[in-house]
Design an enzyme around this catalytic site. Structure first.
Site, PDB file in Angstrom:
ATOM      1  N   GLY A  21       0.859  -1.178   0.000  1.00 55.62           N
ATOM      2  CA  GLY A  21       0.000   0.000   0.000  1.00 55.62           C
ATOM      3  C   GLY A  21       0.893   1.224   0.000  1.00 55.62           C
ATOM      4  O   GLY A  21       1.912   1.259   0.705  1.00 55.62           O
ATOM      5  N   SER A  53      12.319  -4.345  -0.288  1.00 59.09           N
ATOM      6  CA  SER A  53      13.397  -3.727  -1.063  1.00 59.09           C
ATOM      7  C   SER A  53      13.937  -2.446  -0.447  1.00 59.09           C
ATOM      8  O   SER A  53      14.970  -1.937  -0.884  1.00 59.09           O
ATOM      9  CB  SER A  53      12.888  -3.409  -2.474  1.00 59.09           C
ATOM     10  OG  SER A  53      11.984  -2.308  -2.459  1.00 59.09           O
ATOM     11  N   GLY A  80      10.399  -6.826  -4.724  1.00 58.61           N
ATOM     12  CA  GLY A  80       9.386  -6.567  -3.711  1.00 58.61           C
ATOM     13  C   GLY A  80       9.230  -5.093  -3.387  1.00 58.61           C
ATOM     14  O   GLY A  80       9.896  -4.222  -3.956  1.00 58.61           O
ATOM     15  N   THR A 117       9.000  -1.816  -8.139  1.00 59.64           N
ATOM     16  CA  THR A 117       7.898  -1.737  -7.183  1.00 59.64           C
ATOM     17  C   THR A 117       8.306  -0.935  -5.949  1.00 59.64           C
ATOM     18  O   THR A 117       9.333  -1.213  -5.329  1.00 59.64           O
ATOM     19  CB  THR A 117       7.448  -3.146  -6.749  1.00 59.64           C
ATOM     20  OG1 THR A 117       7.065  -3.887  -7.905  1.00 59.64           O
ATOM     21  CG2 THR A 117       6.266  -3.068  -5.796  1.00 59.64           C
ATOM     22  N   ALA A 118       7.509   0.061  -5.616  1.00 60.81           N
ATOM     23  CA  ALA A 118       7.695   0.895  -4.420  1.00 60.81           C
ATOM     24  C   ALA A 118       8.919   1.800  -4.482  1.00 60.81           C
ATOM     25  O   ALA A 118       9.290   2.398  -3.470  1.00 60.81           O
ATOM     26  CB  ALA A 118       7.741   0.052  -3.151  1.00 60.81           C
ATOM     27  N   ALA A 119       9.532   1.956  -5.648  1.00 61.76           N
ATOM     28  CA  ALA A 119      10.660   2.881  -5.759  1.00 61.76           C
ATOM     29  C   ALA A 119      10.210   4.314  -5.476  1.00 61.76           C
ATOM     30  O   ALA A 119      10.893   5.073  -4.784  1.00 61.76           O
ATOM     31  CB  ALA A 119      11.306   2.785  -7.139  1.00 61.76           C
ATOM     32  N   GLY A 120       9.041   4.682  -6.016  1.00 62.70           N
ATOM     33  CA  GLY A 120       8.511   6.016  -5.767  1.00 62.70           C
ATOM     34  C   GLY A 120       8.159   6.226  -4.310  1.00 62.70           C
ATOM     35  O   GLY A 120       8.379   7.309  -3.751  1.00 62.70           O
ATOM     36  N   ASP A 121       7.613   5.192  -3.667  1.00 60.91           N
ATOM     37  CA  ASP A 121       7.279   5.281  -2.242  1.00 60.91           C
ATOM     38  C   ASP A 121       8.543   5.409  -1.402  1.00 60.91           C
ATOM     39  O   ASP A 121       8.573   6.142  -0.402  1.00 60.91           O
ATOM     40  CB  ASP A 121       6.486   4.055  -1.805  1.00 60.91           C
ATOM     41  CG  ASP A 121       5.158   3.935  -2.539  1.00 60.91           C
ATOM     42  OD1 ASP A 121       4.657   4.960  -3.041  1.00 60.91           O
ATOM     43  OD2 ASP A 121       4.624   2.812  -2.609  1.00 60.91           O
TER      44      ASP A 121
END
Length: 319
Positions: free
Chosen positions: A39, A307, A303, A241-245
């Site tokens: 999320g 990650s 992941g 995935t989730a690099a921006g987060d």
């Protein structure tokens, strides 16, 4: 320490690794499958906590095993979870296809996230006590608007990661001190396809804007003027995935714990300061540098939460 309140979505991620994106009607054989916490909101909260920030999480999960597991993540990561509420609706889920090149496609089923239409008294008090409020677009806009209004009244610096799927009401962005869209959303919100011009438009009104461009880096702008392009750190990409987060979480964590902490009472925020929290140009550029490195580490691992780097890992690269 300056606290960060993250008002956002908490989901269970279902991730399939596959050679490409299938055509309509095509059956494709994948190479891997995993289920784990995610999320956008929870991801950003974990990224910030791993970078040494004091983080409070505000959201909603279902009274089910997935909800219990997500609460466990907060405990493991040292995130204060008093603002995570229960819902009779099942916990939200995210369904991600990661192709072998590292790019991804995502479908989000909001679940319990959609039930948080109004903030609780506990959640309101946590925003008031924070120095930064971080929001995304995975919760109802009524809750986001309420959170922004509370933050503005309390002098809390607000950070928004917008999404194209949500229609933002008039005046919404006026309550935002820093907006961090990716290139497509920036173009949609600004009406400008050029990311530099988009950042300039979105930053008008004494607001910061950072348009993230993946491998090309990020454009940083303040009050209608671009400050420049922050280059990405070249790495071998495994999974975005989730690099921006990770970028957003690390950015706000650095603002809360890094250069801002070093400013003395005799050093005011200066002319390039946005919002009641007063972030200077030097502080923002410093935070972008740390966030860029954190994101670069995350894309070398599979992941989402799995990650995200720690403060020690990022510090070892930068210092």
């Amino acid at each position: 320490m300056n606290r960060i309140a993250v008002l956002g979505g908490a989901n269970m991620d279902h991730v399939v690794r596959q050679p490409g994106l299938p055509r309509p009607g095509e059956t494709m054989v994948g190479s891997g499958f995993s289920v784990g916490p995610g999320g956008t909101g929870l991801n950003q909260a974990v990224a910030a906590a791993r970078m040494g920030a004091a983080v409070d999480f505000l959201g909603m999960v279902g009274a089910d095993p997935h909800g219990e597991q997500l609460r466990g993540v907060l405990v493991t990561e040292g995130i204060h979870g008093a603002g995570l509420e229960w819902s009779p609706t099942p916990t939200g889920t995210t369904h991600t296809a990661v192709v072998d090149s590292g790019e991804k496609a995502i479908v989000v089923v909001p679940g319990a996230n959609a039930d948080l239409a109004e903030l609780t008294e506990v959640q309101r008090s946590m925003i008031t006590a924070a120095a930064f409020l971080v929001l995304q677009c995975e919760l109802p806009v009524t809750a986001l608007t309420e959170g922004l209004a509370i933050a503005r009244d309390a002098g809390v610096f607000t950070v928004l990661t917008p999404a194209s799927a949500m229609a933002l009401p008039a005046g919404f962005l006026d309550l935002v001190d820093l907006i961090v869209p990716g290139r497509p959303v920036a173009a949609e919100l600004s009406g400008e396809n050029d990311p530099v011009r988009a950042a300039e438009v979105l930053s008008r009104g004494s607001r910061w804007a950072i348009v993230t461009l993946g491998e090309e880096g990020a454009v940083v702008a303040f009050d209608g003027s671009a400050l420049g392009l922050a280059p990405a750190r070249p790495v071998g990409m495994v999974d975005t995935t989730a690099a921006g987060d990770t970028f957003v979480g690390a950015l706000v964590a650095r603002l809360a714990t890094g250069a801002r902490r070093e400013r003395t009472a005799e050093e005011p925020a200066g002319p390039a300061a946005a919002g009641p929290a007063g972030v200077t140009e030097a502080e923002m550029i410093d935070a972008v540098r740390w966030a860029t490195v954190a994101a670069s580490v995350s894309v070398t691992r599979p992941g989402a939460i799995t990650s995200m780097p720690t403060l020690a890992e990022v510090t070892a690269i930068l210092i």
